[in-house]
Enzyme design. Sequence first.
Site, PDB file in Angstrom:
ATOM      1  N   LEU A 374       0.808  -1.213   0.000  1.00 20.57           N
ATOM      2  CA  LEU A 374       0.000   0.000   0.000  1.00 20.57           C
ATOM      3  C   LEU A 374       0.843   1.267   0.000  1.00 20.57           C
ATOM      4  O   LEU A 374       0.316   2.349  -0.258  1.00 20.57           O
ATOM      5  CB  LEU A 374      -0.945  -0.020   1.202  1.00 20.57           C
ATOM      6  CG  LEU A 374      -1.915  -1.220   1.224  1.00 20.57           C
ATOM      7  CD1 LEU A 374      -2.820  -1.154   2.441  1.00 20.57           C
ATOM      8  CD2 LEU A 374      -2.746  -1.285  -0.051  1.00 20.57           C
ATOM      9  N   GLU A 378      -0.186   4.928  -1.398  1.00 22.85           N
ATOM     10  CA  GLU A 378      -0.138   6.129  -0.553  1.00 22.85           C
ATOM     11  C   GLU A 378       0.691   7.229  -1.224  1.00 22.85           C
ATOM     12  O   GLU A 378       0.342   8.413  -1.177  1.00 22.85           O
ATOM     13  CB  GLU A 378       0.447   5.772   0.820  1.00 22.85           C
ATOM     14  CG  GLU A 378      -0.475   4.903   1.655  1.00 22.85           C
ATOM     15  CD  GLU A 378       0.188   4.380   2.913  1.00 22.85           C
ATOM     16  OE1 GLU A 378       1.370   4.730   3.167  1.00 22.85           O
ATOM     17  OE2 GLU A 378      -0.456   3.613   3.660  1.00 22.85           O
ATOM     18  N   ASP A 496     -28.071 -41.961 -17.567  1.00 24.69           N
ATOM     19  CA  ASP A 496     -26.658 -42.136 -17.926  1.00 24.69           C
ATOM     20  C   ASP A 496     -26.136 -43.355 -17.165  1.00 24.69           C
ATOM     21  O   ASP A 496     -26.776 -43.807 -16.187  1.00 24.69           O
ATOM     22  CB  ASP A 496     -25.888 -40.859 -17.564  1.00 24.69           C
ATOM     23  CG  ASP A 496     -24.394 -41.012 -17.754  1.00 24.69           C
ATOM     24  OD1 ASP A 496     -23.992 -41.519 -18.818  1.00 24.69           O
ATOM     25  OD2 ASP A 496     -23.640 -40.646 -16.838  1.00 24.69           O
TER      26      ASP A 496
END
Length: 723
Positions: A374, A378, A496
């Site tokens: 971060l 910033e 099936d």
Amino acid sequence: MRKTIIISNRLPVKIAKENEEYHLKVSEGGLATGLGSIYKEGDNIWIGWAGLDVPKSDEQEIIDKLKQENLLPVFLTPKEIQNYYEGFSNETLWPIFHYMSTYAQYEQEYWDYYRLVNEKFKNVVLKIAKPGDIIWIHDYQLLLLPQMIREELPNTTIGFFQHIPFPSYELFRLIPWRAELLDGILGADLIGFHTYDDVRHFTSSATRVLPVQTTANIIHKDDRNIVIDAFPMGIDSKKFNDLTFTKEVLEEKEIYNQIIGDTKIILSIDRLDYSKGIIQRLLAFDKVLADNPQYLEKISMHMIVVPSRDTIPQYRDLRDDIDKLVGNINSRYRTSAWHPIHYFYRSFPIEILSSLYSRADICLVTPMRDGMNLVSKEYIASKTDETGVLILSEMAGASKELIEAIIVNPNNLGEMYRAIVEALEMPEEEKISRMKNLRKTVMKFDINHWVKIFMNQLEEVKEEEKSRMAKYVNQDLKHQFKEAIKASKKRVFFLDYDGTLVNFNGNPLEAKPDEELYQIINDLNSDDRNQIVIISGRKYETLGEWFGHLKVDLIAEHGAWKKFEGKDWQEEPNLSDKWKQAVMPMLESYSDRTAGSFIEEKRFSLAWHYRKVEKGLGDLRANELISNMRYLIREKDLQLLPGNKVVEIKNSQINKGKAAASYIYGKNFDFILAMGDDHTDEDIFTSLPYSATTIKVGSSISEAKFYLRSVEEARALLQHFCS
């Protein structure tokens, strides 16, 4: 009333005791800011460690103080912190997750305490959590907590977000307790990471360690679908933007300008950690000074290293290495009026950081591995004059978003060196153009946006889960189906074979019908209103051998062959198998280099089976085969069908859906049921009328309206119809 519970290792406050009284200071961190919009509302609450050792006699006082802030503490002893946090979290998980496996310690005591403390968190949660609450768990210290809560509150909505990277399988598998950790995380409904790479690493590890299946970014476990997705975290960008205009920051910036004048600042801010690439950054800066004497006294690096765990040998050694390298560089280049590096081994108030961000010409963010980072965001949010250059490591999650930064490989010293020179010489116009785009990204995708999209998706995932669970064939639905059968006069059951009527076998020819299955079919046939159709990808010879003596209709090889009661096998007209000459060599090459795989040749299809192949390798080869086949199948008008441990190639003109639709045409069935387990059966589910009862076996991800968990449940349902 429903509430949201946020859980993290630490509470978003600092608690200190002064003059025999406890005081709270609310954290200014981005996560606390973003989640403030949630935990401070109504009955919502944030649970976490109080951050200090609290005597038993003082616990109630702390609880009462924190309650006013919608916070609830978990009290941990010094030994628990030492083993759970400093030990397992930071000496086992942290180095592995940051690709520094040589630093990892695998102590049984660490693991025992990690599990114990996660249990402690769970017990605090259970005191306040109610069914219907939303729980959001954060980060690597609490990896076991989602499943612990799930076991106690099975219908609760649980989100988990990891703020650090998730390693590749080759590293994650080194952890002795890897299966338990994955099981713990998979207790969540939604699992978030910063980047898509982390999502891929997690799903790969989960499917290779645990008996779980995956479809795209969804993991199927214990009749639950867990969504794994990327949510790049933002910051409180408005706060950093606005800080640059405050009186304190402007004054601090002016002081810098008076001291350093026109010197260009290269800013570096990190917590002390071996994952941050601090040494490599210093070496690159040293090379810039050595090779470019014109920069002497014109540039300086302002490096802040925030102290962290420097009592641990690796961290203490790293700090000493930084000290020596900074001292060495300064001693070689400094003058009486200039220092190349201004080094600070301490933390600073946010106002000083803001002034540095605002003043810095270059921000150097080059971790060896980081979840998001971060600091880079910033810096951008603080560049209100839209100048400055960000140099960012490609190993940081932020590099996936901040593409206008100069992206570098922190292991490449030459590349780092060239990036710094490029940033120093970059034309002003280019700087502004890059920074404008970076700021648009950071200002838009802020912390509030991150919180909003995660919480919205968590709500959507849970709603989808509720909707999906309603599809499970429970006792009420069984009763409804039986009543519909009773009310009908002409019925057809499309069944099936493999994965629906019988379980899979490593050798397909060994998966023969047993007496129980024959009895079920005979019981259904005892009612003349019932018509049984076994519709399978199996060879027609095999189906004929197993079921030709029964009163059933057979559709083999996905519709290429049909045998109706009392008649011979009929081949679908105008089909060619000449395409096999082009496809077979490629399948043979995959079979030759994948031990345990084999090719099954049918009249109008080829199937590559990998049920016996080493787990993980088979899926890898299958994905590779599918990718390589795509162009060839278009050219030859073929269809490629990925199934359960099989990849099948067939003529595109034939599929189970067309065969089923053709079978019911003009026959006026008033009850239609279809049951199947894999991709090929989806064609049946979509081709039948909306009124048909369609059931997927083994998975809830389907176009079918309903689902069952297993072959055993499928057989039990058919037996229920006969009773």
